[in-house]
Design an enzyme around this catalytic site. Structure first.
Site, short mmCIF file in Angstrom:
data_model
loop_
_atom_site.label_atom_id
_atom_site.label_comp_id
_atom_site.label_asym_id
_atom_site.label_seq_id
_atom_site.Cartn_x
_atom_site.Cartn_y
_atom_site.Cartn_z
N LYS A 173 99.76 34.97 129.11
CA LYS A 173 100.38 34.45 127.88
C LYS A 173 101.87 34.16 128.08
O LYS A 173 102.36 33.09 127.72
CB LYS A 173 100.18 35.45 126.72
CG LYS A 173 98.72 35.69 126.39
CD LYS A 173 98.53 36.67 125.25
CE LYS A 173 99.04 38.06 125.57
NZ LYS A 173 98.33 38.71 126.71
N THR A 174 102.59 35.13 128.66
CA THR A 174 104.02 34.92 128.90
C THR A 174 104.23 33.77 129.88
O THR A 174 105.09 32.91 129.67
CB THR A 174 104.64 36.21 129.47
OG1 THR A 174 104.47 37.26 128.50
CG2 THR A 174 106.12 36.04 129.74
N ASP A 190 106.84 37.56 121.66
CA ASP A 190 105.77 38.37 122.23
C ASP A 190 105.33 39.43 121.22
O ASP A 190 106.13 39.84 120.38
CB ASP A 190 106.30 39.04 123.50
CG ASP A 190 105.20 39.27 124.53
OD1 ASP A 190 104.02 38.99 124.22
OD2 ASP A 190 105.52 39.73 125.63
N THR A 210 98.03 40.37 121.76
CA THR A 210 96.80 40.90 122.33
C THR A 210 95.80 41.16 121.22
O THR A 210 94.66 41.48 121.47
CB THR A 210 97.07 42.24 123.07
OG1 THR A 210 97.86 43.07 122.22
CG2 THR A 210 97.81 42.00 124.38
N ARG A 242 97.07 39.60 136.63
CA ARG A 242 98.12 40.58 136.92
C ARG A 242 97.59 41.67 137.83
O ARG A 242 98.27 42.11 138.76
CB ARG A 242 98.68 41.20 135.64
CG ARG A 242 99.71 42.30 135.96
CD ARG A 242 100.27 42.97 134.73
NE ARG A 242 101.13 42.07 133.99
CZ ARG A 242 101.14 41.96 132.66
NH1 ARG A 242 100.32 42.70 131.94
NH2 ARG A 242 101.95 41.12 132.08
N1 LIG Z 1 96.42 31.35 135.25
C1 LIG Z 1 97.18 32.00 136.13
N2 LIG Z 1 97.33 31.54 137.38
C2 LIG Z 1 98.07 32.21 138.28
N3 LIG Z 1 98.71 33.37 138.03
C3 LIG Z 1 98.60 33.87 136.80
C4 LIG Z 1 97.85 33.22 135.79
N4 LIG Z 1 97.92 33.95 134.66
C5 LIG Z 1 98.67 35.01 134.95
N5 LIG Z 1 99.10 34.97 136.23
C6 LIG Z 1 99.91 36.00 136.88
O1 LIG Z 1 99.68 37.23 136.22
C7 LIG Z 1 100.90 37.85 135.86
C8 LIG Z 1 100.79 38.32 134.43
O2 LIG Z 1 100.79 37.22 133.55
P1 LIG Z 1 101.58 37.27 132.15
O3 LIG Z 1 102.76 38.15 132.26
O4 LIG Z 1 101.79 35.88 131.74
O5 LIG Z 1 100.48 37.96 131.23
P2 LIG Z 1 100.52 38.24 129.67
O6 LIG Z 1 99.28 37.65 129.11
O7 LIG Z 1 101.82 37.78 129.11
O8 LIG Z 1 100.40 39.81 129.59
P3 LIG Z 1 100.96 40.84 128.47
O9 LIG Z 1 100.01 40.78 127.31
O10 LIG Z 1 100.90 42.13 129.17
O11 LIG Z 1 102.36 40.41 128.12
C9 LIG Z 1 102.00 36.83 136.08
O12 LIG Z 1 102.99 37.38 136.90
C10 LIG Z 1 101.37 35.68 136.81
O13 LIG Z 1 101.87 35.60 138.10
MG LIG Z 2 103.42 38.89 128.33
#
Ligand SMILES: Nc1ncnc2c1ncn2[C@@H]1O[C@H](COP(=O)(O)OP(=O)(O)OP(=O)(O)O)[C@@H](O)[C@H]1O
Ligand SMILES: [Mg+2]
Length: 354
Positions: A76-77, A121, A170, A229
């Site tokens: 998401k981030t 977030d 989430t 992740r």
């Molecule tokens: N589609 C993708 N392709 C490649 N790498 C990804 C992808 N999605 C996520 N990642 C990797 O996974 C890691 C975590 O992603 P991210 O921080 O965006 O998750 P999030 O959904 O924001 O999690 P949270 O809910 O914990 O904030 C990132 O560092 C990224 O490198």
């Molecule tokens: Mg995030």
């Protein structure tokens, strides 16, 4: 798969974050895809978002507000940063818990530049007054700033430049409908298929300059719980092992040996997951047993068991949450190499057939 709100981990994510040291966090940032094209998987969300952004660019305007929902670590981030990059816009990052008062939000909103992306977030954890201010800001690009207190207080309307709000959560189910409805586009992130995680792992290995064979990547992908992740984190740990205990190349055998050291089993269960299952099966005959009892049995907090271990166990079909307590499924017995007691176990009540 139906990923209902109850089973969405939240503290799991924080714990995962907390477990990462400074170097890991820097590496995680370095591994984030920077463009929509580099973003692996999530075909539907990617295609829809691509249209939203292209159309906005063509109009020369600001993209509609975007809500991203999905479990921790699914991107998401990452996607919010990609939205800003694709729009050639700056991004401001904040989170629901950081906005205690409506005034905090007013300060952020009034300092936004035209077209800026505001990433909020954990948007479901914003305070109610801030939320109400956000309604107006999203719809009319305007906020009322209250000056003074009591009967003498006056509302001063403040025009905002057009901006794009990207909200991440989430727990989409916790968002009040008036807030949810103000997003022009909602993208729901799904867990990744093993083949997609393999692509994530190969990509990260390339960026980290690590030698990895396809079978090694497949081995790590299969234990990554559908989550990029986790895939990236396991890759880094396997890399450490490969460099210290082998010749640096991640083969299937190296991945298997490394993940054994880190206590991540063939299905992605870690030490805590297995402790919960072992207690459930060994001490309580497979259940049903109450959450608190189970937590005491494994020496953990209730919340840790409920929000860190259980969502994955439920998703894997190893544990069921019933009104009478937690129950192990036949697959749980099989996974730990145990045989269920005759007659399906004491409390199973034919839950899982004869
Ligand atoms: N589609 C993708 N392709 C490649 N790498 C990804 C992808 N999605 C996520 N990642 C990797 O996974 C890691 C975590 O992603 P991210 O921080 O965006 O998750 P999030 O959904 O924001 O999690 P949270 O809910 O914990 O904030 C990132 O560092 C990224 O490198
Ligand atoms: Mg995030």
């Amino acid at each position: 798969m139906n990923w209902d709100d109850e089973s969405v981990p939240t503290t799991a994510d924080r714990l995962v974050g907390a477990a990462a040291d400074g170097e890991d966090q820097a590496v995680e940032a370095a591994l984030r895809p920077k463009a929509l094209e580099e973003f692996v998987g999530q075909e539907r969300v990617r295609e829809q978002l691509d249209l939203v952004l292209k159309a906005a660019r063509r109009r020369g305007g600001t993209a509609d507000h975007v809500l991203l929902s999905g479990a921790p670590g699914l991107g998401k981030t990452t996607l919010s940063m990609i939205i800003a990059a694709e729009m050639g816009a700056p991004i401001r990052i904040t989170s629901g818990p950081a906005i205690q008062h409506a005034g905090d939000l007013a300060a952020i909103l009034s300092s936004l530049a035209e077209g800026e992306v505001l990433f909020l977030d954990e948007i479901h954890r914003m305070s109610r007054p801030a939320e109400e201010m956000l309604y107006m800001a999203m719809e009319d690009f305007r906020v009322d700033v209250i000056v003074g207190k009591g009967p003498g207080a006056t509302a001063i309307p403040l025009e905002l430049p057009p901006f794009t709000l990207v909200g991440a959560t989430t727990r989409a189910g916790l968002l009040p409908p008036p807030l949810r409805d103000r997003f022009g586009f909602t993208g729901h992130m799904e867990f990744y298929a093993p083949a997609e995680l393999e692509r994530v792992i190969h990509r990260s290995a390339r960026l980290l300059d690590v030698d990895i064979e396809s079978e090694g990547a497949a081995e790590i992908a299969g234990r990554s719980r559908g989550t990029p992740r986790i895939a990236n984190r396991l890759l880094r740990r396997v890399r450490d092992f490969a460099q210290v205990k082998a010749d640096g190349v991640i083969t299937r055998e190296v991945a298997e040996r490394a993940l054994e050291v880190y206590e991540v089993d063939g299905r992605g269960l870690d030490r805590l997951d297995r402790a919960v299952l072992r207690a459930l099966l060994g001490l309580f005959g497979g259940g049903p047993v109450g959450l608190s009892t189970l937590a005491v049995a494994v020496g953990e907090e209730r919340e840790t068991v409920e929000e860190v271990a259980e969502p994955f166990l439920v998703r894997e079909g190893l544990l069921a949450r019933t009104p009478r307590g937690r129950v192990a499924t036949p697959a749980a017995w099989a996974h730990l190499g145990l045989v269920p007691p005759q007659g399906g176990g004491p409390g199973q009540d034919g839950l899982f057939g004869p």
